[in-house]
Scaffold this motif. Sequence first.
Motif, PDB file in Angstrom:
ATOM      1  N   GLU A 142      21.323  38.038   4.222  1.00  0.00           N
ATOM      2  CA  GLU A 142      22.355  38.714   5.015  1.00  0.00           C
ATOM      3  C   GLU A 142      21.709  39.253   6.282  1.00  0.00           C
ATOM      4  O   GLU A 142      20.543  39.688   6.258  1.00  0.00           O
ATOM      5  CB  GLU A 142      22.991  39.856   4.216  1.00  0.00           C
ATOM      6  N   TYR A 143      22.486  39.221   7.390  1.00  0.00           N
ATOM      7  CA  TYR A 143      21.938  39.587   8.687  1.00  0.00           C
ATOM      8  C   TYR A 143      22.734  40.719   9.311  1.00  0.00           C
ATOM      9  O   TYR A 143      23.958  40.814   9.147  1.00  0.00           O
ATOM     10  CB  TYR A 143      21.928  38.375   9.625  1.00  0.00           C
ATOM     11  N   ALA A 144      22.010  41.569  10.043  1.00  0.00           N
ATOM     12  CA  ALA A 144      22.653  42.644  10.797  1.00  0.00           C
ATOM     13  C   ALA A 144      23.292  42.066  12.060  1.00  0.00           C
ATOM     14  O   ALA A 144      23.101  40.883  12.389  1.00  0.00           O
ATOM     15  CB  ALA A 144      21.615  43.706  11.152  1.00  0.00           C
ATOM     16  N   THR A 145      24.040  42.901  12.766  1.00  0.00           N
ATOM     17  CA  THR A 145      24.743  42.422  13.965  1.00  0.00           C
ATOM     18  C   THR A 145      23.783  41.954  15.047  1.00  0.00           C
ATOM     19  O   THR A 145      24.129  41.122  15.888  1.00  0.00           O
ATOM     20  CB  THR A 145      25.642  43.533  14.525  1.00  0.00           C
ATOM     21  N   ASP A 146      22.553  42.499  15.019  1.00  0.00           N
ATOM     22  CA  ASP A 146      21.576  42.064  16.032  1.00  0.00           C
ATOM     23  C   ASP A 146      20.823  40.813  15.610  1.00  0.00           C
ATOM     24  O   ASP A 146      19.887  40.374  16.289  1.00  0.00           O
ATOM     25  CB  ASP A 146      20.599  43.195  16.328  1.00  0.00           C
ATOM     26  N   GLY A 147      21.204  40.237  14.478  1.00  0.00           N
ATOM     27  CA  GLY A 147      20.573  39.000  14.016  1.00  0.00           C
ATOM     28  C   GLY A 147      19.352  39.199  13.146  1.00  0.00           C
ATOM     29  O   GLY A 147      18.761  38.217  12.666  1.00  0.00           O
ATOM     30  N   SER A 148      18.952  40.445  12.886  1.00  0.00           N
ATOM     31  CA  SER A 148      17.787  40.691  12.040  1.00  0.00           C
ATOM     32  C   SER A 148      18.180  40.603  10.566  1.00  0.00           C
ATOM     33  O   SER A 148      19.326  40.842  10.193  1.00  0.00           O
ATOM     34  CB  SER A 148      17.187  42.068  12.333  1.00  0.00           C
ATOM     35  N   LEU A 149      17.219  40.268   9.753  1.00  0.00           N
ATOM     36  CA  LEU A 149      17.454  40.130   8.312  1.00  0.00           C
ATOM     37  C   LEU A 149      17.657  41.505   7.695  1.00  0.00           C
ATOM     38  O   LEU A 149      16.793  42.381   7.788  1.00  0.00           O
ATOM     39  CB  LEU A 149      16.261  39.429   7.653  1.00  0.00           C
ATOM     40  N   SER A 150      18.812  41.703   7.039  1.00  0.00           N
ATOM     41  CA  SER A 150      19.083  43.005   6.419  1.00  0.00           C
ATOM     42  C   SER A 150      18.833  42.989   4.917  1.00  0.00           C
ATOM     43  O   SER A 150      18.501  44.024   4.335  1.00  0.00           O
ATOM     44  CB  SER A 150      20.526  43.439   6.714  1.00  0.00           C
ATOM     45  N   SER A 151      18.999  41.847   4.258  1.00  0.00           N
ATOM     46  CA  SER A 151      18.701  41.732   2.826  1.00  0.00           C
ATOM     47  C   SER A 151      18.427  40.280   2.476  1.00  0.00           C
ATOM     48  O   SER A 151      18.888  39.364   3.170  1.00  0.00           O
ATOM     49  CB  SER A 151      19.864  42.255   1.983  1.00  0.00           C
ATOM     50  N   PHE A 152      17.681  40.097   1.400  1.00  0.00           N
ATOM     51  CA  PHE A 152      17.336  38.740   0.977  1.00  0.00           C
ATOM     52  C   PHE A 152      17.131  38.719  -0.526  1.00  0.00           C
ATOM     53  O   PHE A 152      16.372  39.531  -1.066  1.00  0.00           O
ATOM     54  CB  PHE A 152      16.063  38.258   1.681  1.00  0.00           C
ATOM     55  N   VAL A 153      17.838  37.829  -1.209  1.00  0.00           N
ATOM     56  CA  VAL A 153      17.656  37.596  -2.637  1.00  0.00           C
ATOM     57  C   VAL A 153      17.189  36.149  -2.802  1.00  0.00           C
ATOM     58  O   VAL A 153      17.910  35.215  -2.422  1.00  0.00           O
ATOM     59  CB  VAL A 153      18.949  37.828  -3.437  1.00  0.00           C
ATOM     60  N   PRO A 154      16.001  35.933  -3.343  1.00  0.00           N
ATOM     61  CA  PRO A 154      15.490  34.564  -3.444  1.00  0.00           C
ATOM     62  C   PRO A 154      16.291  33.736  -4.430  1.00  0.00           C
ATOM     63  O   PRO A 154      16.917  34.263  -5.350  1.00  0.00           O
ATOM     64  CB  PRO A 154      14.048  34.763  -3.922  1.00  0.00           C
ATOM     65  N   ALA A 155      16.265  32.433  -4.228  1.00  0.00           N
ATOM     66  CA  ALA A 155      16.844  31.519  -5.211  1.00  0.00           C
ATOM     67  C   ALA A 155      16.127  31.713  -6.536  1.00  0.00           C
ATOM     68  O   ALA A 155      14.931  32.024  -6.579  1.00  0.00           O
ATOM     69  CB  ALA A 155      16.708  30.080  -4.739  1.00  0.00           C
ATOM     70  N   ASN A 156      16.873  31.533  -7.621  1.00  0.00           N
ATOM     71  CA  ASN A 156      16.272  31.827  -8.929  1.00  0.00           C
ATOM     72  C   ASN A 156      15.581  30.623  -9.556  1.00  0.00           C
ATOM     73  O   ASN A 156      15.629  30.413 -10.765  1.00  0.00           O
ATOM     74  CB  ASN A 156      17.315  32.410  -9.884  1.00  0.00           C
ATOM     75  N   PHE A 157      14.900  29.859  -8.724  1.00  0.00           N
ATOM     76  CA  PHE A 157      14.087  28.745  -9.217  1.00  0.00           C
ATOM     77  C   PHE A 157      12.850  28.657  -8.343  1.00  0.00           C
ATOM     78  O   PHE A 157      12.955  28.612  -7.113  1.00  0.00           O
ATOM     79  CB  PHE A 157      14.870  27.430  -9.163  1.00  0.00           C
ATOM     80  N   VAL A 158      11.680  28.669  -8.971  1.00  0.00           N
ATOM     81  CA  VAL A 158      10.404  28.614  -8.262  1.00  0.00           C
ATOM     82  C   VAL A 158       9.766  27.262  -8.541  1.00  0.00           C
ATOM     83  O   VAL A 158       9.675  26.837  -9.702  1.00  0.00           O
ATOM     84  CB  VAL A 158       9.474  29.752  -8.714  1.00  0.00           C
ATOM     85  N   VAL A 159       9.316  26.579  -7.505  1.00  0.00           N
ATOM     86  CA  VAL A 159       8.788  25.230  -7.668  1.00  0.00           C
ATOM     87  C   VAL A 159       7.543  25.058  -6.816  1.00  0.00           C
ATOM     88  O   VAL A 159       7.385  25.702  -5.774  1.00  0.00           O
ATOM     89  CB  VAL A 159       9.851  24.167  -7.287  1.00  0.00           C
ATOM     90  N   GLY A 160       6.669  24.183  -7.244  1.00  0.00           N
ATOM     91  CA  GLY A 160       5.479  23.862  -6.468  1.00  0.00           C
ATOM     92  C   GLY A 160       4.556  22.943  -7.238  1.00  0.00           C
ATOM     93  O   GLY A 160       4.885  22.444  -8.326  1.00  0.00           O
ATOM     94  N   THR A 161       3.394  22.716  -6.685  1.00  0.00           N
ATOM     95  CA  THR A 161       2.355  21.939  -7.347  1.00  0.00           C
ATOM     96  C   THR A 161       1.202  22.860  -7.713  1.00  0.00           C
ATOM     97  O   THR A 161       1.036  23.940  -7.143  1.00  0.00           O
ATOM     98  CB  THR A 161       1.840  20.800  -6.455  1.00  0.00           C
ATOM     99  N   ALA A 162       0.413  22.430  -8.673  1.00  0.00           N
ATOM    100  CA  ALA A 162      -0.723  23.228  -9.114  1.00  0.00           C
ATOM    101  C   ALA A 162      -1.708  22.303  -9.815  1.00  0.00           C
ATOM    102  O   ALA A 162      -1.469  21.099  -9.958  1.00  0.00           O
ATOM    103  CB  ALA A 162      -0.270  24.340 -10.050  1.00  0.00           C
ATOM    104  N   ARG A 163      -2.793  22.883 -10.234  1.00  0.00           N
ATOM    105  CA  ARG A 163      -3.742  22.159 -11.089  1.00  0.00           C
ATOM    106  C   ARG A 163      -3.694  22.761 -12.478  1.00  0.00           C
ATOM    107  O   ARG A 163      -3.665  23.987 -12.618  1.00  0.00           O
ATOM    108  CB  ARG A 163      -5.156  22.210 -10.508  1.00  0.00           C
ATOM    109  N   LEU A 164      -3.685  21.905 -13.457  1.00  0.00           N
ATOM    110  CA  LEU A 164      -3.697  22.331 -14.847  1.00  0.00           C
ATOM    111  C   LEU A 164      -4.875  21.639 -15.507  1.00  0.00           C
ATOM    112  O   LEU A 164      -4.895  20.416 -15.638  1.00  0.00           O
ATOM    113  CB  LEU A 164      -2.372  21.966 -15.528  1.00  0.00           C
TER     114      LEU A 164
END
Length: 518
Positions: free
Chosen positions: A63-85
């Motif tokens: 969500e953004y304020a009237t001046d275009g700055s970020l006022s709130s952020f809730v991340p997507a509820n899925f985390v993805v990436g690569t790694a070494r196992l």
Amino acid sequence: MAEDWKPEVEELQRRRALAERMGGPEKVARQHGAGRLTVRERIEALVDQGSFDEVGALAGAAEYATDGSLSSFVPANFVVGTARLDGRRVAVGGDDFTVRGGAADAGIMGKQIYAERLANELGMPLVRLIEGTGGGGSVKMLEQHGFTYVPFNPGWDLVVDNLSAVPVVSACLGPVAGLGAARAVMSHLCVLVEGAGQLFVAGPPLVKHATGEDLTKEELGGAAVHRRSGAVDVIVPSEEAAFQAIRDFLAYLPSNVDFLPPVVASTDDVARRDEGLLSLVPRDRRKPYRLRPLLNALFDTGSVFDYACYGGSAYAGLARLDGHPVGVIATDPYRGATLTAEGADAITRLVDLCETFHLPIVNLTDQAGMVIGLAGEKRGSIRRGARAITAVYQARVPVAEIIVRRVFGVGGAGITNRHRLVRRWAWPSGDWGSLPVEGGIEAAYRAEIEAADDPAAHIAAIRERLDAVRSPFRTAEKFAVEDVIDPRESRPLLCEWVKDAYRVLPKLLGRPSFGVRP
């Protein structure tokens, strides 16, 4: 005016920090209070330290304020990436239960699809850490969107294809329902954490509304349900144990179907002869023996991995011979002698896994045939047994068989494809035929027995005559079984055979000849 991009870099860092907060301190505390890790803690605990390279951390609801700055952020509820196992590259995707309980209406489906595509196109194992629904969201979305849609499963073409391309592992680390449950079972290994994880098509509220059944999550889809359901392969006591099971399982498999299974150095003597094998099988055919000492005697020390927990008397597992991964089929006599519907499913699943990822199979045969009786007929045991036999016959990987005891009926005949080359040895305790002698004398000799003055003595005399004929040495004389061996020779022979098996595996590389089914 800034002459560099430092403000944007600072904004990037701020947004990453917001993403790492997940659902916020209160929701994280609630997750911990339930005895469960957050998705980021899970990934950190699973993969090699510092190796996780996240993709799409900035995705979420802003969500953004009237001046275009970020006022709130809730991340997507899925985390993805690569790694070494354990040093090997893997793709990892996990649900964040702290954001709307892992529901899809708080997610960006593209991230789940990306995880599947990442594994598929880069040819790396895929690990799914599942907690939540992962489905089409709640009915509130109807009002929010102003329209409905014909359901489809996003990215399911990749989900299906991955089963024939790369190792896929899923862990049920909390309540898992709907499309999340479907994702869980669309894998080569499905792990459930006892007490914390539950797996069901729909949760208790919907079940109560639809069926009238008033059940808790644990009663509906907990470990007690899934020890025999066939939906879960391995049940573990903790998240830490789940991560270890994932590591252990993947260690037997190549990164994808274009490579051979990884061979490791073994310190276990290939010539080891376990004296306990000589007396493992009782002379009294009615007495069972313990399976675990047999497995420990034949395979590399500490290498046995139990697979398909629901198989009952049918044992399906993975192990190593002189460091070479193999699949293992056996019977646990303390859990039964015949092949049940569930046991047939376990064998089908193991054989398909071995065929897909090129693991030779060792069959420790003690098979008294398909289960008989009304309960077995109601379970469709013969059809499911025939499916297992079909999987055995379709598999092209090398097979070795040690006949430990019984080979009877359709189940015994089909547990190994004896129409192809199978390196086979029999122990002196081997006992085979169309029917066990003990159960067939009264039927085959009924008229003769009824006419005898002493029926019991007559049955004993018949049994004595047949016992001489049923000797495995008589079968070996006709070359109907290739070799009868001292049981203590089994490990050295198998360790020599496995090297031959691995020499022919390269010609089987690539996708299986038919698509893998969950």
